[in-house]
Design an enzyme around this catalytic site. Structure first.
Site, PDB file in Angstrom:
ATOM      1  N   SER A 110      -4.722   1.278   1.643  1.00  8.96           N
ATOM      2  CA  SER A 110      -3.703   1.703   0.675  1.00  8.96           C
ATOM      3  C   SER A 110      -2.483   2.324   1.334  1.00  8.96           C
ATOM      4  O   SER A 110      -1.775   3.125   0.729  1.00  8.96           O
ATOM      5  CB  SER A 110      -4.296   2.686  -0.353  1.00  8.96           C
ATOM      6  OG  SER A 110      -5.382   2.107  -1.041  1.00  8.96           O
ATOM      7  N   ARG A 111      -2.246   1.958   2.590  1.00  8.75           N
ATOM      8  CA  ARG A 111      -1.104   2.463   3.363  1.00  8.75           C
ATOM      9  C   ARG A 111      -1.160   3.977   3.581  1.00  8.75           C
ATOM     10  O   ARG A 111      -0.155   4.594   3.916  1.00  8.75           O
ATOM     11  CB  ARG A 111       0.227   2.087   2.697  1.00  8.75           C
ATOM     12  CG  ARG A 111       0.506   0.582   2.639  1.00  8.75           C
ATOM     13  CD  ARG A 111       0.561  -0.020   4.044  1.00  8.75           C
ATOM     14  NE  ARG A 111       1.083  -1.366   4.072  1.00  8.75           N
ATOM     15  CZ  ARG A 111       0.334  -2.470   4.110  1.00  8.75           C
ATOM     16  NH1 ARG A 111      -0.998  -2.360   4.090  1.00  8.75           N
ATOM     17  NH2 ARG A 111       0.881  -3.649   4.169  1.00  8.75           N
ATOM     18  N   LEU A 112      -2.322   4.563   3.439  1.00 14.57           N
ATOM     19  CA  LEU A 112      -2.486   6.001   3.687  1.00 14.57           C
ATOM     20  C   LEU A 112      -2.998   6.191   5.116  1.00 14.57           C
ATOM     21  O   LEU A 112      -4.128   6.614   5.358  1.00 14.57           O
ATOM     22  CB  LEU A 112      -3.429   6.618   2.649  1.00 14.57           C
ATOM     23  CG  LEU A 112      -2.906   6.556   1.209  1.00 14.57           C
ATOM     24  CD1 LEU A 112      -3.940   7.110   0.236  1.00 14.57           C
ATOM     25  CD2 LEU A 112      -1.598   7.319   1.086  1.00 14.57           C
TER      26      LEU A 112
END
Length: 219
Positions: free
Chosen positions: A197-199
């Site tokens: 989630s691009r985290l």
């Protein structure tokens, strides 16, 4: 059934699978040891040219340029590469002595990002490294006026022929006076681990008056 390939860059987006976290407790005691650990992982994973890094410089008017260069050494003093000092990167790095490096180990969902000052390596170090280069590369350093405009490929071949005529096919080829090493002395070294989630995990060693501190950056 395989999905149709996308011609749109935006359509090529892929989420990162979980290949492990990068937590503060995972880090080595200093950036040098942590880089050594990740560099060894990149070699073990069979990445092509894991020592390839993007080197970004800027001219006196702050106009940036970037290119891929091979890392030739590193230690607690910084990261070293070699170049023609008259090339674009050489001229910029000496006139505006700051640079940024990126090691793009995408297959491992990792990057290492470095920013810091640039200093020339001493001449003895340059000459010692130059002596280890293949003869063709040694001659090429004399043959090419790197980054200069040429009329055609024949000019490249003529430069090589002139270097061969000058130094022959055997014996020592000295390092050109306009060729040598540059060391990027880190102010920051960031270790970037891709997450879902691009985290992503981003942990940065930042130089202070008392040494380096570790900071977590928002993804």
């Amino acid at each position: 059934m395989n999905p149709e390939p996308s011609s749109s860059p935006a359509g090529m987006r892929r989420d990162y699978t979980e290949r492990g976290a990068l937590l503060e407790s995972d880090l080595a005691a200093d950036w040098t040891a942590q880089f050594t650990r990740w560099f060894a992982d990149a070699q073990a994973a069979g990445l092509p040219e894991p020592n390839a890094m993007i080197v970004a410089t800027a001219d006196a008017d702050a106009r940036p340029s970037a290119r891929t260069v091979l890392l030739k050494g590193y230690d607690e003093r910084g990261f070293v590469f070699f170049t023609n000092y008259r090339s674009r990167k050489g001229v910029e790095a000496l006139a505006n002595p700051v640079a940024s490096l990126v090691f793009p180990w995408f297959a491992m969902q990792r990057q290492v990002l470095v920013a810091g000052a640039v200093v020339p390596v001493d001449r003895a170090e340059t000459e010692a490294y130059f002596a280890t280069r293949p003869r063709g590369s040694q001659l090429g350093a004399w043959a090419s006026p790197q980054s200069q405009v040429l009329p055609d490929r024949a000019a490249v071949e003529a430069g090589l022929a002139a270097a061969i005529e000058r130094f022959g096919t055997e014996g020592e080829v000295p390092a050109p006076p306009h060729w040598g090493g540059l060391r990027v002395v880190p102010e920051t070294v960031e270790f970037w681990q891709g997450r879902g989630s691009r985290l992503h995990d981003r942990l940065r060693f930042r130089r202070t008056g008392e040494g380096f501190v570790v900071e977590r950056l928002a993804p």
